[in-house]
Design a protein around this motif. Structure first.
Motif, PDB file in Angstrom:
ATOM      1  N   ILE A 151       0.841  -1.194   0.000  1.00 20.19           N
ATOM      2  CA  ILE A 151       0.000   0.000   0.000  1.00 20.19           C
ATOM      3  C   ILE A 151       0.876   1.245   0.000  1.00 20.19           C
ATOM      4  CG2 ILE A 151      -1.710   1.326   1.299  1.00 20.19           C
ATOM      5  CD1 ILE A 151      -2.674  -1.387   2.440  1.00 20.19           C
ATOM      6  N   ASP A 152       0.630   2.141  -0.950  1.00 14.50           N
ATOM      7  CA  ASP A 152       1.303   3.438  -0.979  1.00 14.50           C
ATOM      8  C   ASP A 152       0.422   4.416  -0.202  1.00 14.50           C
ATOM      9  OD1 ASP A 152       2.484   5.881  -1.455  1.00 14.50           O
ATOM     10  OD2 ASP A 152       2.256   5.800  -3.636  1.00 14.50           O
ATOM     11  N   TRP A 153       0.821   4.734   1.013  1.00 14.89           N
ATOM     12  CA  TRP A 153       0.021   5.604   1.880  1.00 14.89           C
ATOM     13  C   TRP A 153       0.210   7.083   1.543  1.00 14.89           C
ATOM     14  CZ3 TRP A 153      -3.754   3.771   4.864  1.00 14.89           C
ATOM     15  CH2 TRP A 153      -3.738   2.416   5.203  1.00 14.89           C
ATOM     16  N   LYS A 154       1.026   7.398   0.567  1.00 20.75           N
ATOM     17  CA  LYS A 154       1.209   8.773   0.049  1.00 20.75           C
ATOM     18  C   LYS A 154       1.705   9.767   1.101  1.00 20.75           C
ATOM     19  CE  LYS A 154      -2.002   8.269  -3.705  1.00 20.75           C
ATOM     20  NZ  LYS A 154      -1.348   8.391  -4.938  1.00 20.75           N
ATOM     21  N   LEU A 155       2.365   9.243   2.118  1.00 15.05           N
ATOM     22  CA  LEU A 155       2.907  10.098   3.164  1.00 15.05           C
ATOM     23  C   LEU A 155       4.184   9.441   3.678  1.00 15.05           C
ATOM     24  CD1 LEU A 155       1.907  12.731   4.602  1.00 15.05           C
ATOM     25  CD2 LEU A 155       1.009  11.271   6.398  1.00 15.05           C
ATOM     26  N   ASN A 156       5.149  10.236   4.037  1.00 17.93           N
ATOM     27  CA  ASN A 156       6.390   9.710   4.596  1.00 17.93           C
ATOM     28  C   ASN A 156       6.069   8.941   5.879  1.00 17.93           C
ATOM     29  OD1 ASN A 156       8.818   9.361   5.990  1.00 17.93           O
ATOM     30  ND2 ASN A 156       9.666  11.287   5.244  1.00 17.93           N
ATOM     31  N   PRO A 157       6.455   7.660   5.963  1.00 15.21           N
ATOM     32  CA  PRO A 157       6.161   6.860   7.160  1.00 15.21           C
ATOM     33  C   PRO A 157       6.682   7.468   8.465  1.00 15.21           C
ATOM     34  CG  PRO A 157       6.939   5.448   5.393  1.00 15.21           C
ATOM     35  CD  PRO A 157       7.118   6.870   4.929  1.00 15.21           C
ATOM     36  N   GLU A 158       7.678   8.338   8.378  1.00 15.56           N
ATOM     37  CA  GLU A 158       8.186   9.000   9.586  1.00 15.56           C
ATOM     38  C   GLU A 158       7.141   9.924  10.198  1.00 15.56           C
ATOM     39  OE1 GLU A 158      11.911  10.909   8.709  1.00 15.56           O
ATOM     40  OE2 GLU A 158      12.832   9.035   8.028  1.00 15.56           O
ATOM     41  N   LEU A 159       6.144  10.327   9.401  1.00 21.62           N
ATOM     42  CA  LEU A 159       5.081  11.206   9.885  1.00 21.62           C
ATOM     43  C   LEU A 159       3.891  10.456  10.473  1.00 21.62           C
ATOM     44  CD1 LEU A 159       5.012  13.827   6.975  1.00 21.62           C
ATOM     45  CD2 LEU A 159       6.142  14.022   9.193  1.00 21.62           C
ATOM     46  N   PHE A 160       3.879   9.130  10.338  1.00 23.31           N
ATOM     47  CA  PHE A 160       2.744   8.345  10.807  1.00 23.31           C
ATOM     48  C   PHE A 160       2.590   8.436  12.317  1.00 23.31           C
ATOM     49  CE2 PHE A 160       2.957   5.020   7.134  1.00 23.31           C
ATOM     50  CZ  PHE A 160       2.461   5.962   6.253  1.00 23.31           C
ATOM     51  N   ILE A 161       1.358   8.562  12.751  1.00 26.35           N
ATOM     52  CA  ILE A 161       0.984   8.472  14.165  1.00 26.35           C
ATOM     53  C   ILE A 161       0.092   7.234  14.251  1.00 26.35           C
ATOM     54  CG2 ILE A 161      -0.144   9.598  16.111  1.00 26.35           C
ATOM     55  CD1 ILE A 161       0.208  12.279  14.493  1.00 26.35           C
ATOM     56  N   VAL A 162       0.619   6.169  14.862  1.00 25.79           N
ATOM     57  CA  VAL A 162      -0.062   4.882  14.860  1.00 25.79           C
ATOM     58  C   VAL A 162      -0.235   4.408  16.301  1.00 25.79           C
ATOM     59  CG1 VAL A 162       0.046   2.489  14.002  1.00 25.79           C
ATOM     60  CG2 VAL A 162       1.041   4.337  12.644  1.00 25.79           C
ATOM     61  N   SER A 163      -1.407   3.880  16.620  1.00 21.84           N
ATOM     62  CA  SER A 163      -1.643   3.361  17.972  1.00 21.84           C
ATOM     63  C   SER A 163      -0.748   2.148  18.234  1.00 21.84           C
ATOM     64  CB  SER A 163      -3.109   2.960  18.151  1.00 21.84           C
ATOM     65  OG  SER A 163      -3.386   1.780  17.436  1.00 21.84           O
ATOM     66  N   GLU A 164      -0.463   1.906  19.497  1.00 23.24           N
ATOM     67  CA  GLU A 164       0.343   0.738  19.869  1.00 23.24           C
ATOM     68  C   GLU A 164      -0.336  -0.541  19.393  1.00 23.24           C
ATOM     69  OE1 GLU A 164       3.488   0.856  21.034  1.00 23.24           O
ATOM     70  OE2 GLU A 164       3.215   3.016  20.753  1.00 23.24           O
ATOM     71  N   LYS A 165      -1.649  -0.600  19.480  1.00 23.91           N
ATOM     72  CA  LYS A 165      -2.415  -1.776  19.047  1.00 23.91           C
ATOM     73  C   LYS A 165      -2.229  -2.025  17.551  1.00 23.91           C
ATOM     74  CE  LYS A 165      -6.932  -1.631  18.458  1.00 23.91           C
ATOM     75  NZ  LYS A 165      -8.375  -1.548  18.650  1.00 23.91           N
ATOM     76  N   ASP A 166      -2.249  -0.957  16.749  1.00 23.18           N
ATOM     77  CA  ASP A 166      -2.115  -1.114  15.298  1.00 23.18           C
ATOM     78  C   ASP A 166      -0.693  -1.450  14.875  1.00 23.18           C
ATOM     79  OD1 ASP A 166      -4.797  -0.641  15.056  1.00 23.18           O
ATOM     80  OD2 ASP A 166      -4.600   1.320  14.098  1.00 23.18           O
ATOM     81  N   LYS A 167       0.292  -1.098  15.683  1.00 26.10           N
ATOM     82  CA  LYS A 167       1.693  -1.391  15.353  1.00 26.10           C
ATOM     83  C   LYS A 167       2.011  -2.884  15.421  1.00 26.10           C
ATOM     84  CE  LYS A 167       3.676   2.980  16.937  1.00 26.10           C
ATOM     85  NZ  LYS A 167       4.522   3.623  17.967  1.00 26.10           N
ATOM     86  N   ILE A 168       1.193  -3.646  16.135  1.00 21.56           N
ATOM     87  CA  ILE A 168       1.496  -5.075  16.312  1.00 21.56           C
ATOM     88  C   ILE A 168       0.485  -5.986  15.612  1.00 21.56           C
ATOM     89  CG2 ILE A 168       2.768  -4.723  18.467  1.00 21.56           C
ATOM     90  CD1 ILE A 168       0.207  -5.716  19.942  1.00 21.56           C
ATOM     91  N   LEU A 169      -0.292  -5.430  14.707  1.00 26.36           N
ATOM     92  CA  LEU A 169      -1.238  -6.262  13.955  1.00 26.36           C
ATOM     93  C   LEU A 169      -0.473  -7.254  13.075  1.00 26.36           C
ATOM     94  CD1 LEU A 169      -3.872  -3.575  12.885  1.00 26.36           C
ATOM     95  CD2 LEU A 169      -4.192  -5.451  14.521  1.00 26.36           C
ATOM     96  N   PRO A 170      -1.069  -8.401  12.768  1.00 28.91           N
ATOM     97  CA  PRO A 170      -0.389  -9.411  11.959  1.00 28.91           C
ATOM     98  C   PRO A 170      -0.320  -9.030  10.482  1.00 28.91           C
ATOM     99  CG  PRO A 170      -2.626 -10.115  12.441  1.00 28.91           C
ATOM    100  CD  PRO A 170      -2.389  -8.841  13.224  1.00 28.91           C
TER     101      PRO A 170
END
Length: 180
Positions: free
Chosen positions: A155-174
């Motif tokens: 998936i091309d999220w069209k944003l630099n991944p360094e700018l992502f704000i992701v919940s702890e729960k979403d960071k460990i999804l399979p």
């Protein structure tokens, strides 16, 4: 209202007819009879949700399993997001394919995400207000997800991944491979 069939089976983009004049604009954001006529099936939306997020907030990719699976009709009432839907229906000809659609308060597009899909979005503007209708109740025990950075989905999220704000729960999804 114009309907666009996406490359994913049963997943549609709705483009409303907007009537504008010197007072502003008006459009019909939802009409059950027209909506169901356009998609060719009945959907009983029972809940509306709203989320406010800052630039880079990435929510997803989420889904509900089994009897608590949800179809969603999503739109943005302020700002701009990249909205992503992934077909997780094993019997679908578009299984494991995804689409990414820009939804904004300017284009007023809506995306219908049927049951059996993972869904997520990232905020591309400074802030965004995201609204969605669901046809089933949320059930914590039935929640599932796929990691947003899954290399097989690409998936091309069209944003630099360094700018992502992701919940702890979403960071460990399979990953998809871990799910299937």
């Amino acid at each position: 209202m114009n309907i666009v069939q996406t490359k994913l089976k049963d997943c549609y983009i709705f483009e409303p007819t907007v009537f504008g004049d010197n007072r502003g604009y008006f459009f019909e954001s939802y009409n059950k009879v027209k909506f169901e006529s356009l998609i060719g099936k009945s959907v009983n939306f029972i809940q509306d949700n709203e989320a406010f997020s800052n630039k880079g907030a990435l929510r997803g990719l989420h889904f509900q399993k089994g009897e608590f699976a949800q179809a969603k009709l999503v739109r943005v009432t302020h700002g701009l997001v990249l909205d992503v839907a992934v077909d997780l229906r094993k019997d679908s000809e578009t299984f494991l394919q995804h689409i990414a659609v820009e939804l904004s308060s300017d284009n007023k597009k809506q995306l219908f995400v049927p049951r059996g899909f993972a869904h997520g979005y990232v905020v591309l503007s400074d802030t965004a207000m995201f609204n969605y209708k669901c046809d089933n109740v949320y059930n914590k025990a039935s929640e599932g997800g796929v990691i947003y950075s899954d290399q097989d989905l690409k998936i091309d999220w069209k944003l630099n991944p360094e700018l992502f704000i992701v919940s702890e729960k979403d960071k460990i999804l399979p990953t998809i491979k871990e799910l299937y």
